[in-house]
Design an enzyme around this catalytic site. Structure first.
Site, PDB file in Angstrom:
ATOM      1  N   GLY A 129      -4.080  20.066  89.876  1.00 12.94           N
ATOM      2  CA  GLY A 129      -5.394  19.554  90.278  1.00 12.94           C
ATOM      3  C   GLY A 129      -5.491  19.235  91.757  1.00 12.94           C
ATOM      4  N   TRP A 156       3.460  25.632  92.782  1.00 10.97           N
ATOM      5  CA  TRP A 156       3.357  26.575  93.921  1.00 10.97           C
ATOM      6  C   TRP A 156       4.369  26.313  95.028  1.00 10.97           C
ATOM      7  CZ3 TRP A 156       0.664  29.813  91.477  1.00 10.97           C
ATOM      8  CH2 TRP A 156      -0.506  29.474  90.812  1.00 10.97           C
ATOM      9  N   GLY A 340      -3.481  59.357  98.451  1.00 16.19           N
ATOM     10  CA  GLY A 340      -2.824  59.121  97.161  1.00 16.19           C
ATOM     11  C   GLY A 340      -1.379  58.680  97.290  1.00 16.19           C
ATOM     12  N   GLU A 363      -0.696  27.879 102.233  1.00 18.33           N
ATOM     13  CA  GLU A 363      -0.773  26.915 103.357  1.00 18.33           C
ATOM     14  C   GLU A 363      -2.227  26.709 103.787  1.00 18.33           C
ATOM     15  OE1 GLU A 363       2.340  26.769 106.195  1.00 18.33           O
ATOM     16  OE2 GLU A 363       3.766  27.686 104.826  1.00 18.33           O
ATOM     17  N   THR A 365      -6.168  27.969 101.992  1.00 18.00           N
ATOM     18  CA  THR A 365      -6.932  29.225 101.889  1.00 18.00           C
ATOM     19  C   THR A 365      -7.745  29.431 103.167  1.00 18.00           C
ATOM     20  OG1 THR A 365      -8.851  28.102 100.975  1.00 18.00           O
ATOM     21  CG2 THR A 365      -7.212  28.911  99.384  1.00 18.00           C
TER      22      THR A 365
HETATM   23  N1  CAA Z   1      -3.619  16.312 111.558  1.00 23.03           N
HETATM   24  C1  CAA Z   1      -3.501  14.968 111.398  1.00 23.03           C
HETATM   25  N2  CAA Z   1      -4.353  14.245 110.625  1.00 23.03           N
HETATM   26  C2  CAA Z   1      -5.344  14.918 110.020  1.00 23.03           C
HETATM   27  C3  CAA Z   1      -5.525  16.309 110.142  1.00 23.03           C
HETATM   28  C4  CAA Z   1      -4.596  17.016 110.955  1.00 23.03           C
HETATM   29  N3  CAA Z   1      -4.685  18.345 111.113  1.00 23.03           N
HETATM   30  N4  CAA Z   1      -6.598  16.674 109.432  1.00 23.03           N
HETATM   31  C5  CAA Z   1      -7.097  15.549 108.868  1.00 23.03           C
HETATM   32  N5  CAA Z   1      -6.333  14.487 109.233  1.00 23.03           N
HETATM   33  C6  CAA Z   1      -6.498  13.097 108.840  1.00 23.03           C
HETATM   34  C7  CAA Z   1      -7.898  12.584 109.195  1.00 23.03           C
HETATM   35  O1  CAA Z   1      -7.914  12.049 110.504  1.00 23.03           O
HETATM   36  C8  CAA Z   1      -8.112  11.514 108.159  1.00 23.03           C
HETATM   37  O2  CAA Z   1      -7.413  10.344 108.511  1.00 23.03           O
HETATM   38  P1  CAA Z   1      -7.994   8.884 108.118  1.00 23.03           P
HETATM   39  O3  CAA Z   1      -8.146   8.882 106.630  1.00 23.03           O
HETATM   40  O4  CAA Z   1      -6.925   7.952 108.604  1.00 23.03           O
HETATM   41  O5  CAA Z   1      -9.302   8.752 108.826  1.00 23.03           O
HETATM   42  C9  CAA Z   1      -7.400  12.086 106.920  1.00 23.03           C
HETATM   43  O6  CAA Z   1      -6.431  13.030 107.418  1.00 23.03           O
HETATM   44  C10 CAA Z   1      -8.345  12.809 105.979  1.00 23.03           C
HETATM   45  O7  CAA Z   1      -9.072  13.719 106.750  1.00 23.03           O
HETATM   46  P2  CAA Z   1     -10.292  14.529 106.166  1.00 23.03           P
HETATM   47  O8  CAA Z   1     -11.216  13.581 105.460  1.00 23.03           O
HETATM   48  O9  CAA Z   1     -10.859  15.400 107.237  1.00 23.03           O
HETATM   49  O10 CAA Z   1      -9.541  15.452 105.144  1.00 23.03           O
HETATM   50  P3  CAA Z   1      -9.917  15.829 103.694  1.00 23.03           P
HETATM   51  O11 CAA Z   1      -9.089  14.984 102.799  1.00 23.03           O
HETATM   52  O12 CAA Z   1     -11.385  15.903 103.518  1.00 23.03           O
HETATM   53  O13 CAA Z   1      -9.352  17.348 103.568  1.00 23.03           O
HETATM   54  C11 CAA Z   1      -8.473  19.446 104.135  1.00 23.03           C
HETATM   55  C12 CAA Z   1      -8.892  18.049 104.587  1.00 23.03           C
HETATM   56  C13 CAA Z   1      -8.657  20.311 105.353  1.00 23.03           C
HETATM   57  C14 CAA Z   1      -9.316  20.010 102.988  1.00 23.03           C
HETATM   58  C15 CAA Z   1      -6.978  19.346 103.722  1.00 23.03           C
HETATM   59  O14 CAA Z   1      -6.819  18.629 102.523  1.00 23.03           O
HETATM   60  C16 CAA Z   1      -6.322  20.686 103.582  1.00 23.03           C
HETATM   61  O15 CAA Z   1      -5.851  21.229 104.575  1.00 23.03           O
HETATM   62  N6  CAA Z   1      -6.263  21.227 102.332  1.00 23.03           N
HETATM   63  C17 CAA Z   1      -5.462  22.418 102.080  1.00 23.03           C
HETATM   64  C18 CAA Z   1      -4.079  22.024 101.660  1.00 23.03           C
HETATM   65  C19 CAA Z   1      -3.073  23.107 101.858  1.00 23.03           C
HETATM   66  O16 CAA Z   1      -3.030  23.756 102.892  1.00 23.03           O
HETATM   67  N7  CAA Z   1      -2.209  23.294 100.860  1.00 23.03           N
HETATM   68  C20 CAA Z   1      -1.150  24.234 100.944  1.00 23.03           C
HETATM   69  C21 CAA Z   1       0.102  23.606 100.415  1.00 23.03           C
HETATM   70  S1  CAA Z   1       1.632  24.306 100.922  1.00 23.03           S
HETATM   71  C22 CAA Z   1       1.714  25.814 100.162  1.00 23.03           C
HETATM   72  O17 CAA Z   1       0.861  26.618 100.324  1.00 23.03           O
HETATM   73  C23 CAA Z   1       2.881  26.159  99.292  1.00 23.03           C
HETATM   74  C24 CAA Z   1       4.071  26.583 100.011  1.00 23.03           C
HETATM   75  O18 CAA Z   1       5.189  26.305  99.548  1.00 23.03           O
HETATM   76  C25 CAA Z   1       4.010  27.448 101.220  1.00 23.03           C
END
Ligand code: CAA
Length: 385
Positions: A129, A156, A340, A363, A365
């Protein structure tokens, strides 16, 4: 503005290129077809400093920077995208955050063997989730004396089946939402920690993608990485670096597709001449090369900003977005040029197409990368223009 590589950068690129051509490329087809983790190659890469390129030598790394890491990643991934992602996760999702957030003891105990390639690392954030919505982590870490007791299931996880050390994110304070997530260093073999289902994937088949099951898994408090409640921020900062690595992986896949397309087009005869003499083919090759160079410049810029300690979040998202879509574009065109033949497993382009797709997904989408870029654009914090 200097677009030239320096001597050290050329050296690591050439070293990685030679190793990729001589040792990795001949095994890439087998690695893919047999879903085989290339253990001996990873060991050699460790000895060459490729598993901790940007980690200082005192902590077991090669003591270089992110630009050097990107150059090596592109070459390794050109030969084999599975090997590329194994390297990328260890370098940028594991070594980098331990270097940045770890205590001196954690660096000595975990970073030194990880950066020198004696051990392998994994990064476990996602859950069923909690994918794009990474803050929705439900895995729980309950404080108990001098430990935390972890329960839940993670999904994942690249390198999950082979990893000796995992950086795993769990909620220590669920009522605090994203501010209640903490990061932990978990060693393989810790009671209550096990590898569950291994995914059967379309591409990058030589790397494992695992589920982790945590059942009353007791982790000593000194294995918390960074401060309690700072896990979400650590994850996002780490992913900023990781996405540059995936962009470099995508560049390698795209380059491999272009190389294969050029070779085939010059050899394949139709209507009495090589198909490379037809403009329809030339335009495809020209578009592939141009798109790749755009993606490469963005990726190098993201890496050099990170090396300079300057903000690079938007460049990281942009380069991952551009490079991954370019990899898929190039692989698609390369397959088309092969006709082909390209649709069969006798040629490598179908593998490049399958491997390219994941770079648009993991990492973060590309929809998430666009969200990151748009958020910064709307704040007026966009690139140079
Ligand atoms: N650097 C530092 N802090 C950051 C940041 C960054 N790049 N981006 C956001 N933040 C901080 C914000 O300042 C905020 O801090 P406060 O709460 O203290 O104010 C907090 O994080 C939340 O920020 P947002 O409200 O902007 O973030 P959000 O929760 O709405 O979501 C998102 C942001 C971009 C959707 C993020 O959740 C995201 O990148 N999601 C994708 C996750 C991902 O990449 N998963 C891949 C997992 S790894 C993998 O693929 C498997 C593997 O093994 C390779």
């Amino acid at each position: 503005m200097d677009f030239q590589l320096n001597e050290q950068q050329e050296m690591i690129r050439d070293m990685a290129r030679k190793f990729a051509d001589e040792r990795i490329a001949p095994m890439a087809d087998k690695t893919d077809k047999e879903h085989r983790f290339p253990a001996e190659i990873i060991e050699e890469m460790g000895e060459m400093g490729l598993m901790g390129v940007a980690v200082p030598e005192e902590y077991g790394g090669a003591g270089m920077g992110y630009v050097e890491y990107v150059l090596a990643m592109e070459e390794i991934s050109r030969a084999c995208a599975s090997t590329g992602v194994i390297m990328s996760v260890n370098n940028s999702l594991v070594c980098d955050p331990i270097l940045k957030f770890g205590t001196e003891e954690q660096k000595k105990k975990y970073l030194v063997p990880l950066a020198s390639g004696k051990k392998l690392g994994a990064f476990s954030l996602s859950e069923s989730g909690a994918g794009s919505d990474a803050a929705a982590v439900s895995c729980r870490a309950r404080e108990d004396g001098d430990s935390f007791v972890l329960n839940g299931t993670k999904l994942w996880c690249t390198n999950g089946n082979e990893a000796d050390v995992v950086i795993l994110f769990a909620s220590t304070d669920p009522d605090k939402g994203s501010h209640g997530i903490s990061a932990f260093l978990i060693e393989k073999g810790t009671p209550g920690f096990s590898v569950g289902k291994l995914e059967d994937k379309l591409g990058i088949r030589g790397s494992s993608t695992a589920e982790f099951v945590l059942e009353d898994c007791r982790i000593p408090k000194e294995n918390m990485l960074g401060e309690r409640g700072k896990g979400y921020k650590i994850a996002l900062i780490t992913l900023d670096g990781g996405r540059i690595g995936i962009a470099a992986q995508a560049l390698g896949i795209g380059k491999a597709a272009l190389d294969a397309a050029r070779k085939f087009a010059q050899e394949r005869q139709q209507f009495g001449k090589p198909i490379s003499s037809f403009q329809a083919i030339q335009w495809m090759l020209a578009n592939m090369a141009t798109e790749l160079e755009c993606a490469r410049l963005l990726t190098y810029e993201a890496a050099s900003l990170k090396d300079a300690g300057r903000p690079f979040t938007i460049y990281s998202a942009m380069c991952k977005l551009k490079a991954s879509e370019t990899a898929s574009f190039c692989a698609n065109k390369a397959l088309q040029i092969h006709g082909g033949y390209g649709y069969t497993t006798d040629y490598p382009v179908e593998r490049h197409l399958r491997d390219a797709k994941i770079t648009e997904i993991y990492e973060g989408t590309n929809e998430i990368q666009r969200l990151v870029v748009a958020t910064l654009v709307l704040k007026g914090l966009h690139g140079k223009g």
